[in-house]
Design a protein around this motif. Structure first.
Motif, PDB file in Angstrom:
ATOM      1  N   SER A 112      -5.907 -19.218 -13.981  1.00 42.99           N
ATOM      2  CA  SER A 112      -6.256 -18.059 -13.012  1.00 42.99           C
ATOM      3  C   SER A 112      -4.910 -17.804 -12.214  1.00 42.99           C
ATOM      4  O   SER A 112      -3.988 -18.482 -12.272  1.00 42.99           O
ATOM      5  CB  SER A 112      -7.192 -18.470 -11.833  1.00 42.99           C
ATOM      6  N   PHE A 113      -4.807 -16.214 -11.641  1.00 37.39           N
ATOM      7  CA  PHE A 113      -3.929 -15.849 -10.795  1.00 37.39           C
ATOM      8  C   PHE A 113      -4.708 -15.258  -9.442  1.00 37.39           C
ATOM      9  O   PHE A 113      -5.657 -14.733  -9.546  1.00 37.39           O
ATOM     10  CB  PHE A 113      -2.819 -15.478 -11.275  1.00 37.39           C
ATOM     11  N   SER A 114      -3.997 -15.448  -8.448  1.00 35.52           N
ATOM     12  CA  SER A 114      -4.599 -14.982  -7.390  1.00 35.52           C
ATOM     13  C   SER A 114      -4.061 -13.348  -6.903  1.00 35.52           C
ATOM     14  O   SER A 114      -3.061 -12.920  -7.750  1.00 35.52           O
ATOM     15  CB  SER A 114      -4.017 -15.528  -5.972  1.00 35.52           C
TER      16      SER A 114
ATOM     17  N   SER B 154      -0.880  -7.842  -0.053  1.00 35.41           N
ATOM     18  CA  SER B 154      -0.527  -6.587   0.461  1.00 35.41           C
ATOM     19  C   SER B 154      -1.153  -5.319  -0.100  1.00 35.41           C
ATOM     20  O   SER B 154      -0.796  -4.261   0.382  1.00 35.41           O
ATOM     21  CB  SER B 154       1.118  -6.347   0.197  1.00 35.41           C
ATOM     22  N   SER B 155      -2.091  -5.428  -1.301  1.00 35.64           N
ATOM     23  CA  SER B 155      -2.641  -4.490  -1.772  1.00 35.64           C
ATOM     24  C   SER B 155      -3.627  -3.797  -0.878  1.00 35.64           C
ATOM     25  O   SER B 155      -4.230  -2.556  -1.102  1.00 35.64           O
ATOM     26  CB  SER B 155      -3.173  -4.808  -2.826  1.00 35.64           C
ATOM     27  N   GLY B 156      -4.104  -4.508   0.280  1.00 34.31           N
ATOM     28  CA  GLY B 156      -5.190  -4.051   0.961  1.00 34.31           C
ATOM     29  C   GLY B 156      -6.537  -4.302   0.575  1.00 34.31           C
ATOM     30  O   GLY B 156      -7.630  -4.125   1.271  1.00 34.31           O
TER      31      GLY B 156
ATOM     32  N   GLU C 225      -4.647  -2.434  -9.883  1.00 37.02           N
ATOM     33  CA  GLU C 225      -4.036  -2.746 -11.197  1.00 37.02           C
ATOM     34  C   GLU C 225      -2.873  -3.765 -10.963  1.00 37.02           C
ATOM     35  O   GLU C 225      -2.175  -3.775 -10.344  1.00 37.02           O
ATOM     36  CB  GLU C 225      -3.460  -1.538 -11.766  1.00 37.02           C
ATOM     37  N   TYR C 226      -3.288  -4.796 -12.035  1.00 37.51           N
ATOM     38  CA  TYR C 226      -2.427  -5.923 -12.389  1.00 37.51           C
ATOM     39  C   TYR C 226      -1.910  -6.065 -13.828  1.00 37.51           C
ATOM     40  O   TYR C 226      -2.737  -5.393 -14.698  1.00 37.51           O
ATOM     41  CB  TYR C 226      -3.204  -7.300 -11.980  1.00 37.51           C
ATOM     42  N   SER C 227      -0.769  -6.511 -14.119  1.00 36.50           N
ATOM     43  CA  SER C 227      -0.301  -6.813 -15.327  1.00 36.50           C
ATOM     44  C   SER C 227      -1.185  -7.974 -16.320  1.00 36.50           C
ATOM     45  O   SER C 227      -1.466  -9.065 -15.638  1.00 36.50           O
ATOM     46  CB  SER C 227       1.365  -7.218 -15.498  1.00 36.50           C
TER      47      SER C 227
ATOM     48  N   LYS D 193       1.361  -9.866 -12.408  1.00 34.50           N
ATOM     49  CA  LYS D 193       1.849  -9.255 -11.430  1.00 34.50           C
ATOM     50  C   LYS D 193       1.141  -8.065 -10.792  1.00 34.50           C
ATOM     51  O   LYS D 193       0.464  -7.236 -11.425  1.00 34.50           O
ATOM     52  CB  LYS D 193       3.276  -8.692 -11.763  1.00 34.50           C
ATOM     53  N   TYR D 194       0.974  -7.675  -9.702  1.00 37.96           N
ATOM     54  CA  TYR D 194       0.461  -6.699  -9.003  1.00 37.96           C
ATOM     55  C   TYR D 194       1.224  -5.304  -9.228  1.00 37.96           C
ATOM     56  O   TYR D 194       2.377  -5.437  -9.082  1.00 37.96           O
ATOM     57  CB  TYR D 194       0.207  -6.934  -7.426  1.00 37.96           C
ATOM     58  N   LEU D 195       0.544  -4.225  -9.770  1.00 34.94           N
ATOM     59  CA  LEU D 195       1.391  -3.101  -9.980  1.00 34.94           C
ATOM     60  C   LEU D 195       1.030  -2.033  -9.191  1.00 34.94           C
ATOM     61  O   LEU D 195       2.202  -1.438  -8.526  1.00 34.94           O
ATOM     62  CB  LEU D 195       0.901  -2.858 -11.467  1.00 34.94           C
ATOM     63  N   ARG D 196      -0.045  -1.788  -8.831  1.00 35.01           N
ATOM     64  CA  ARG D 196      -0.400  -0.593  -7.763  1.00 35.01           C
ATOM     65  C   ARG D 196      -1.894  -0.500  -7.405  1.00 35.01           C
ATOM     66  O   ARG D 196      -2.645  -1.075  -8.077  1.00 35.01           O
ATOM     67  CB  ARG D 196      -0.076   0.605  -8.510  1.00 35.01           C
ATOM     68  N   LYS D 197      -1.920   0.446  -6.672  1.00 32.50           N
ATOM     69  CA  LYS D 197      -3.453   0.802  -6.333  1.00 32.50           C
ATOM     70  C   LYS D 197      -3.695   2.226  -6.470  1.00 32.50           C
ATOM     71  O   LYS D 197      -2.784   3.022  -6.130  1.00 32.50           O
ATOM     72  CB  LYS D 197      -4.036   0.252  -5.113  1.00 32.50           C
TER      73      LYS D 197
END
Length: 310
Positions: free
Chosen positions: A134-136, A140-142, A174-176, A181-185
């Protein structure tokens, strides 16, 4: 204070003004029309109440605290009713799911009375339903809650949506797929209400929204999201779910990659308050969870229609 104009003053003043046309950039590729027609095939009852996904061979269903595996005749094959065993972050709630490359992607969190925390993406083995890793999420994405998840199999990214919170319905995250890794919202325009699930199919994202009021027998809806590299995305209503046996609560769904059929999970009979079952509607003493299967037929584009006429 009241301001009055004499009869000739206002026309004279307006005549002195120059009105310029308002320029508005319009993306010609955007359409307000649905991509598909949807025809109900059948339904079958399941144990889980949160979401359904398919790898083409099986149906996978999520309950709030369980994972289930069905054959394509609707027969229960396997259940994991202790799915949180081994989670690095304690969780008590599962939302929508997706399945890709032999793995089930689970949207998990701690959830109580409309408040979510400790969001994570848990990946289970599709054969055994047991946790693999798993990954959290990225705070910071909100994002404040998670109700659904899907894999963009072409871009190799993972998308999450939220049902409640200050950003509920306004963004998708969106995540990889490969690194976590977090990419964007992405900001949705216009904004669906009470998003329950998200799925990817042939270059498009779709979200289910619990935006009908079951007290008044209002249907829920499916929306298409036209995602680009911009920070915002165009939203179109794809379908109104008027076929359900009794309007209740729509959940997450997906598309069977072998048949191209849309699968959507619906709950009926229970009253839902802040995401929790609080009693039942008249005529019900339990909640009924069902998967609805729809045949999807693409709308022909203008070029195809013109060619057919010739």
């Amino acid at each position: 204070m009241t301001i009055r104009f004499r009869s000739l003053a206002l026309p004279l003043m307006l005549g002195a003004l120059t009105f310029a046309p308002i320029a508005q950039a319009v993306d010609a590729s955007l359409t307000t029309q649905p991509t598909y027609r949807y025809q109900l095939i059948d339904t079958f009852e399941v144990k889980g109440r949160q979401g359904v996904a398919s790898d083409g061979n099986y149906y996978y269903v999520s309950g709030s605290k369980a994972l289930y595996k069905y054959d394509k005749n609707g027969k229960l094959l396997l259940a994991n009713e202790t799915p949180f065993d081994g989670y690095p972050i304690p969780a008590n709630h599962i939302g929508g799911i997706d399945v890709f490359n032999g793995e089930i992607f689970v949207s998990a969190e701690n959830f109580m009375d409309g408040v979510g925390k400790d969001i994570q993406i848990a990946i289970h083995d599709a054969e055994t339903l047991k946790l693999k890793r798993s990954f959290s999420f990225e705070p910071s994405s909100g994002q404040q809650e998670v109700s659904g998840i899907c894999v963009d199999t072409d871009k190799r990214t993972v998308w999450m949506v939220s049902w409640v919170g200050e950003e509920s319905g306004r963004y998708i995250y969106e995540y990889s797929l490969d690194t976590g890794k977090y990419l964007r919202k992405v900001h949705l325009q216009a904004v669906p209400q009470w998003i329950q699930g998200i799925h990817y199919w042939k270059g498009k994202l779709f979200v289910t929204a619990d935006d009908g009021n079951a007290d008044f027998d209002e249907p829920d809806n499916l929306y298409r999201i036209d995602v680009t590299d911009k920070t915002y995305a165009h939203v179109v209503r794809e379908k109104i779910f008027s076929e359900v046996k009794r309007q209740g609560e729509i959940e997450a769904g997906g598309v069977d990659p072998k048949t191209g059929e849309l699968l959507i999970l619906f709950n009926r009979g229970s009253r839902i308050v802040l995401g929790m079952v609080k009693g039942f509607y008249p005529g019900y003493d339990r909640e009924i969870s069902e998967v609805y299967r729809f045949r999807m037929t693409p709308y022909a584009d203008k070029a195809t229609k013109a060619k057919a006429k010739k």
